[in-house]
Write a protein that holds these residues in place. Sequence first.
Motif, short mmCIF file in Angstrom:
data_model
loop_
_atom_site.label_atom_id
_atom_site.label_comp_id
_atom_site.label_asym_id
_atom_site.label_seq_id
_atom_site.Cartn_x
_atom_site.Cartn_y
_atom_site.Cartn_z
N ALA A 131 0.83 -1.21 0.00
CA ALA A 131 0.00 0.00 0.00
C ALA A 131 0.86 1.26 0.00
O ALA A 131 0.34 2.37 0.16
N LEU A 132 2.15 1.11 -0.18
CA LEU A 132 3.04 2.27 -0.20
C LEU A 132 2.69 3.21 -1.36
O LEU A 132 2.23 2.75 -2.41
N PRO A 133 2.92 4.51 -1.19
CA PRO A 133 2.47 5.47 -2.21
C PRO A 133 3.15 5.31 -3.57
O PRO A 133 2.61 5.76 -4.57
N TRP A 134 4.31 4.68 -3.61
CA TRP A 134 4.99 4.50 -4.89
C TRP A 134 4.73 3.10 -5.51
O TRP A 134 5.38 2.70 -6.46
N ALA A 135 3.75 2.39 -4.97
CA ALA A 135 3.39 1.08 -5.52
C ALA A 135 2.95 1.24 -6.97
O ALA A 135 2.44 2.28 -7.38
N HIS A 136 3.16 0.18 -7.74
CA HIS A 136 2.88 0.24 -9.18
C HIS A 136 1.93 -0.87 -9.59
O HIS A 136 2.05 -2.01 -9.14
N ASP A 137 0.97 -0.52 -10.45
CA ASP A 137 0.06 -1.49 -11.03
C ASP A 137 0.65 -1.94 -12.37
O ASP A 137 0.76 -1.15 -13.31
N PHE A 138 1.04 -3.20 -12.45
CA PHE A 138 1.67 -3.72 -13.67
C PHE A 138 0.65 -4.20 -14.70
O PHE A 138 1.04 -4.83 -15.68
N GLY A 139 -0.63 -3.89 -14.47
CA GLY A 139 -1.63 -4.20 -15.48
C GLY A 139 -2.76 -5.10 -15.04
O GLY A 139 -3.70 -5.31 -15.80
N ASP A 140 -2.68 -5.60 -13.80
CA ASP A 140 -3.74 -6.50 -13.34
C ASP A 140 -4.55 -5.91 -12.19
O ASP A 140 -5.32 -6.62 -11.54
N GLY A 141 -4.35 -4.62 -11.92
CA GLY A 141 -5.11 -3.96 -10.87
C GLY A 141 -4.54 -4.11 -9.48
O GLY A 141 -5.12 -3.61 -8.51
N VAL A 142 -3.40 -4.80 -9.34
CA VAL A 142 -2.77 -5.01 -8.03
C VAL A 142 -1.58 -4.08 -7.89
O VAL A 142 -0.71 -4.03 -8.77
N LEU A 143 -1.54 -3.33 -6.80
CA LEU A 143 -0.41 -2.43 -6.54
C LEU A 143 0.73 -3.21 -5.89
O LEU A 143 0.53 -3.85 -4.85
N ARG A 144 1.88 -3.17 -6.51
CA ARG A 144 3.02 -3.97 -6.04
C ARG A 144 4.28 -3.12 -5.85
O ARG A 144 4.39 -2.03 -6.42
N HIS A 145 5.23 -3.68 -5.09
CA HIS A 145 6.56 -3.07 -4.98
C HIS A 145 7.23 -3.08 -6.36
O HIS A 145 7.36 -4.15 -6.98
N PRO A 146 7.70 -1.93 -6.84
CA PRO A 146 8.47 -1.93 -8.09
C PRO A 146 9.93 -2.26 -7.79
O PRO A 146 10.82 -1.42 -7.89
#
Length: 238
Positions: A131-146
């Motif tokens: 849930a960190l503010p710099w999390a990234h959605d790689f296309g499946d709607g899930v925010l992940r650590h980049p």
Amino acid sequence: MSGAFLHTVFDIAAWLAAAAALSWLSRRGLQFPAQSFELPYVAALVFGAGLGAYLFGSANLWLSGQSGIARSVEGALAGGIVAVELYKWTAGIRLRTGARFALPLALGIAIGRLGCYFAGLDDFTYGTPTALPWAHDFGDGVLRHPVQLYESAAMGLFALAYVLAVLNRNTFAITNGFYLVLACYGAQRLLWEFIKPYGTLIGPFTLFHLLSLSILLYSAFMLATAPKARPVHERAVA
């Protein structure tokens, strides 16, 4: 543009940056051991790196419950080290030959990981959900650590520090640069593995945890046993 195309673009950029780094180092007047450019040495390096890349990359896929063939930067690094050390042992080469590869390796990984980031989910190098503010959605709607960007930043900072060391003629850093970059890579990779969705091998540790630890121990041993360095202008860099 597709992720696969961008990945290829950054892979090419990484190789070009590595070549530029070698050229820049040669223009600084540093003389590295000639053995690291001899054909048998290069052949051992390329064979070991290629074997390690596919062996460890594919094994990690299997351990993570996926099928297919994959490549791994860390696997390539480990395979290259083992192959070169075996070649040097059989050829009776006692000289340390990795110094010229410190900056090219750091720059190559820093740039290459950007390609992994843009490749998205297919590359399987992303991190776990966060849930960190710099999390990234790689296309499946899930925010992940980049995590690709974490690794790129870590190796980019090492490259900057190494360039400053060269400009300041820091003998220890130049002479032992390869083992310093291995220590940096192994430490940061060990950390990021805790936030990757890879299958475990022993307890909570993944295959790459163990590989990172092996690289760290190797670099620590080589640094601890490094011969006392004379000023750079007095001799070739080992």
